[in-house]
Scaffold this active site. Structure first.
Site, short mmCIF file in Angstrom:
data_model
loop_
_atom_site.label_atom_id
_atom_site.label_comp_id
_atom_site.label_asym_id
_atom_site.label_seq_id
_atom_site.Cartn_x
_atom_site.Cartn_y
_atom_site.Cartn_z
N CYS A 48 -4.45 7.68 0.21
CA CYS A 48 -3.84 7.62 1.57
C CYS A 48 -2.40 7.55 1.72
CB CYS A 48 -4.61 6.93 2.46
SG CYS A 48 -6.16 6.13 2.03
N LYS A 51 0.12 9.79 -0.25
CA LYS A 51 -0.15 11.08 0.25
C LYS A 51 0.60 11.36 1.66
CE LYS A 51 -3.42 11.81 3.02
NZ LYS A 51 -4.55 11.81 2.85
N TYR A 177 -10.53 17.99 1.58
CA TYR A 177 -9.40 17.54 2.34
C TYR A 177 -8.15 17.42 1.22
CZ TYR A 177 -10.00 12.56 1.37
OH TYR A 177 -10.11 11.10 0.96
N GLU A 181 -4.55 19.13 1.68
CA GLU A 181 -3.35 18.32 1.98
C GLU A 181 -2.20 18.80 0.93
OE1 GLU A 181 -5.62 14.72 4.10
OE2 GLU A 181 -5.13 14.33 2.09
N HIS A 439 1.98 14.17 31.02
CA HIS A 439 2.50 15.44 30.89
C HIS A 439 4.10 15.30 30.52
CE1 HIS A 439 2.96 19.79 31.92
NE2 HIS A 439 3.98 19.42 32.62
C1 LIG Z 1 -5.59 11.86 -2.74
C2 LIG Z 1 -6.17 10.92 -2.02
C3 LIG Z 1 -6.10 10.82 -0.58
C4 LIG Z 1 -6.85 10.30 0.56
N1 LIG Z 1 -6.41 10.03 1.78
C5 LIG Z 1 -7.17 9.42 2.47
C6 LIG Z 1 -6.97 9.15 3.86
O1 LIG Z 1 -5.82 9.64 4.16
N2 LIG Z 1 -7.70 8.37 4.54
C7 LIG Z 1 -8.63 7.64 4.07
O2 LIG Z 1 -9.26 6.91 4.89
N3 LIG Z 1 -8.94 7.72 2.79
C8 LIG Z 1 -8.31 8.44 1.97
N4 LIG Z 1 -8.58 8.72 0.83
C9 LIG Z 1 -9.93 7.84 0.44
C10 LIG Z 1 -9.71 6.26 0.03
O3 LIG Z 1 -8.46 6.33 -1.06
C11 LIG Z 1 -10.87 5.64 -0.19
O4 LIG Z 1 -12.07 5.85 0.42
C12 LIG Z 1 -10.63 4.09 -0.66
O5 LIG Z 1 -9.77 4.00 -1.55
C13 LIG Z 1 -11.94 3.60 -0.99
O6 LIG Z 1 -11.91 2.14 -1.35
P1 LIG Z 1 -12.71 1.36 -2.59
O7 LIG Z 1 -12.20 0.17 -2.68
O8 LIG Z 1 -14.00 1.77 -2.41
O9 LIG Z 1 -12.10 2.02 -4.08
P2 LIG Z 1 -10.82 2.11 -4.63
O10 LIG Z 1 -9.74 2.07 -3.56
O11 LIG Z 1 -10.60 3.19 -5.61
O12 LIG Z 1 -10.53 0.94 -5.27
C14 LIG Z 1 -11.49 0.78 -6.35
C15 LIG Z 1 -10.64 -0.27 -7.59
O13 LIG Z 1 -11.60 -0.65 -8.62
C16 LIG Z 1 -10.77 -0.78 -9.85
N5 LIG Z 1 -11.77 -0.83 -10.95
C17 LIG Z 1 -12.80 0.21 -11.03
N6 LIG Z 1 -13.39 -0.36 -12.17
C18 LIG Z 1 -12.79 -1.46 -12.51
C19 LIG Z 1 -13.44 -2.55 -13.54
N7 LIG Z 1 -14.33 -2.17 -14.39
N8 LIG Z 1 -12.70 -3.57 -13.50
C20 LIG Z 1 -11.70 -3.93 -12.50
N9 LIG Z 1 -11.28 -3.15 -11.74
C21 LIG Z 1 -11.91 -1.78 -11.67
C22 LIG Z 1 -9.97 0.61 -9.86
O14 LIG Z 1 -8.88 0.39 -10.48
C23 LIG Z 1 -9.50 0.49 -8.19
O15 LIG Z 1 -8.48 -0.15 -8.31
C24 LIG Z 1 -7.98 9.36 -0.36
C25 LIG Z 1 -8.29 9.52 -1.81
C26 LIG Z 1 -7.61 10.40 -2.35
C27 LIG Z 1 -8.03 10.29 -3.74
#
Ligand SMILES: Cc1cc2nc3c(=O)[nH]c(=O)nc-3n(C[C@H](O)[C@H](O)[C@H](O)COP(=O)(O)OP(=O)(O)OC[C@H]3O[C@@H](n4cnc5c(N)ncnc54)[C@H](O)[C@@H]3O)c2cc1C
Length: 462
Positions: A48, A51, A177, A181, A439
């Site tokens: 996010c 981007k 998306y 983007e 407006h």
């Molecule tokens: C290009 C792109 C653009 C996006 N734009 C948007 C947007 O505009 N708005 C929006 O709401 N969402 C957006 N998203 C989606 C959003 O980034 C994700 O929904 C969000 O980051 C999910 O959070 P999470 O904590 O589940 O996973 P993540 O943020 O992916 O975090 C998971 C973490 O776990 C770590 N990890 C994995 N395995 C291990 C392990 N075994 N040991 C230790 N650490 C580990 C990883 O390194 C990572 O840092 C975008 C995604 C992408 C790829």
């Protein structure tokens, strides 16, 4: 009660894990969080935030052009990609520090390494072992490139954020998306962009009018957008002393490019985590299967965020992390509603949406009234830019509640966020109508649409 080292071990310090760890620690729980790559996870590092910074950067090319109609003479402009990447990297390093302070400030132990389950109550990090009452899997997802000949030549969004130089020509493959983007980002930065999508129209799941409208706007801007286009293979060849990528389509056409980016899907990060051995059930995509309390099939192992592959958005991941931490260690009662989650594609122009698409509303409610307005924004009366805005309301005819709001136009994300509150509160069309507009704005159109669209004929609806 067993004597564990920790109350909660969080694997992954992304949007979901960070929020859960810091709220749980704030409630007094003994918490450790392991992060193998970057604090803040995908959103902060390769999602996010960078981007959106790139979207801002790429929009300046239009802003400079538009300025002329308002009397400005802008000198010759040039763009410095390495400078943008360096400035972006600096901001992200700052955010990484903010995340560390948030976690440590709340009392969570931050471990910068890969973690793996040994059993349901033991997490291994390198040579260290931590016993824990509960485990939270918040490991996110990772891009996948399909098995096509030449897949080794392509990049994903992960690499796009760190390119050393901008290509002259790029092929972006995908219709979600992220692909849309990046097509807009590269185009705005002066790259010749071809976007390929195998289906009949990109952004499946968004409102059909909005998808088609955005496609027209992108084509007008000069993105070579091709639907029903399937990549067969990608090769590397030398042309006039220069290496180029040759994308073969299954209709035998070929496209030459300097870079090919795939954004065709992401897979939950569950491989080699020790989950199966601990008895955690995964679905066919590899996502952790959870119940309404984010419990996996092993009751002390929870999972939230993208690793559960439901609504993969940062605010959803954060809401889950907060609610889960409260329910385990604090005052319970915080819930997460998966209905009417607003979202925006930061395409150019934006596509913002909340609630049901027209098709979904017809399927759920039967009779619906649809209000639509398409117009050139006021700004472009002087800029001369040929860009139009679309606004659409979908209303359940029986209750007169507004059940869907869709917009393609500048700042749609900012506008839809406000309207999402109205939708969540159950606002009716009459309440939209009773709201005085601001407006002159584009947003006022949402409270001044009076005439419902004629019902589609049976033939057209089929
Ligand atoms: C290009 C792109 C653009 C996006 N734009 C948007 C947007 O505009 N708005 C929006 O709401 N969402 C957006 N998203 C989606 C959003 O980034 C994700 O929904 C969000 O980051 C999910 O959070 P999470 O904590 O589940 O996973 P993540 O943020 O992916 O975090 C998971 C973490 O776990 C770590 N990890 C994995 N395995 C291990 C392990 N075994 N040991 C230790 N650490 C580990 C990883 O390194 C990572 O840092 C975008 C995604 C992408 C790829």
């Amino acid at each position: 009660m067993a004597d564990y080292d920790l109350d909660l071990f969080v694997i992954g310090a992304g949007s979901a894990g960070t929020r859960a760890a810091r709220i749980a620690a704030g409630h007094g729980a003994r918490v450790a969080v392991a992060e193998e790559r970057y604090l803040g996870g995908t959103c902060v590092n390769v999602g996010c935030v960078p981007k959106k910074l790139f979207v801002y950067a790429s929009h300046f090319s239009e802003d400079f052009e538009d300025a002329a109609g308002f009397g400005w003479r802008v000198g010759e402009s040039s763009f410095d990609w390495p400078r943008l990447v360096a400035n972006k990297n600096r901001e992200i390093a700052r955010l990484n520090g903010v995340y560390r302070r948030l976690l440590e400030g709340a009392g969570a132990k931050v471990i910068e390494a890969r973690a793996r389950l040994e059993d349901a109550h033991t997490v291994a990090v390198g040579d260290e072992r931590y016993t824990t009452e509960r485990v939270l899997v918040a490991t996110g997802a990772w891009p996948v490139v399909p098995e096509i000949p030449g897949k080794e030549h392509v990049i994903t969004s992960n690499e796009a954020f760190f390119l050393e130089a901008l290509p002259e020509r790029i092929v972006v493959v995908g219709g979600g998306y992220i692909a849309v983007e990046f097509a807009g980002i590269f185009h705005g930065l002066g790259v010749e962009v071809t976007q390929l999508y195998r289906g009949p129209c990109f952004l499946r799941g968004f409102d059909d009018d909005a998808r088609e409208f955005l496609a027209e706007e992108m084509i007008k801007k000069g993105v070579d957008l091709r639907f029903n286009s399937v990549v067969a293979a990608i090769g590397k060849e030398e042309r006039q002393g220069r290496e180029v990528l040759v994308v073969d389509l299954d209709d035998l056409e070929t496209i030459e490019a300097d870079l090919v980016m795939y954004a065709t899907g992401r897979r939950p990060n569950t491989a080699d985590l020790g989950l199966e051995a601990a008895g955690v059930a995964l679905d066919e995509s590899g996502a952790v299967v959870v119940d309404e309390a984010w419990r996996s099939s092993v009751p002390n192992i929870h999972a939230i965020g993208d690793v559960t592959d439901r609504i993969n958005l940062t605010p959803v991941a954060i809401a889950e992390g907060h609610a889960l931490a409260d329910s385990l260690f604090g005052p319970a009662g915080r819930t997460v509603s998966y209905e009417d989650v607003p979202s925006t594609v930061f395409s150019q122009p934006n596509l913002g949406t909340v609630g049901l698409t027209e098709a979904a509303a017809r399927a759920r409610h039967g009779a619906v009234d649809v209000y639509k307005s398409a117009f050139p924004p006021l700004k472009h009366t002087l800029s001369g830019r040929d860009e139009r805005t679309l606004m659409k309301l979908v209303v359940d005819r029986a209750s007169q509640r507004v059940v869907g709001v869709h917009m393609v136009g500048p700042e749609a994300g900012e506008i839809i966020q406000g309207l999402a509150v109205a939708l969540k509160a159950g606002a009716t069309k009459a309440q939209f109508d009773a709201t005085i507009g601001i407006h002159p704005t584009a947003a006022e159109e949402f409270v001044t649409m009076r005439e419902a669209e004629p019902e589609p004929s049976q033939e057209a609806a089929e």
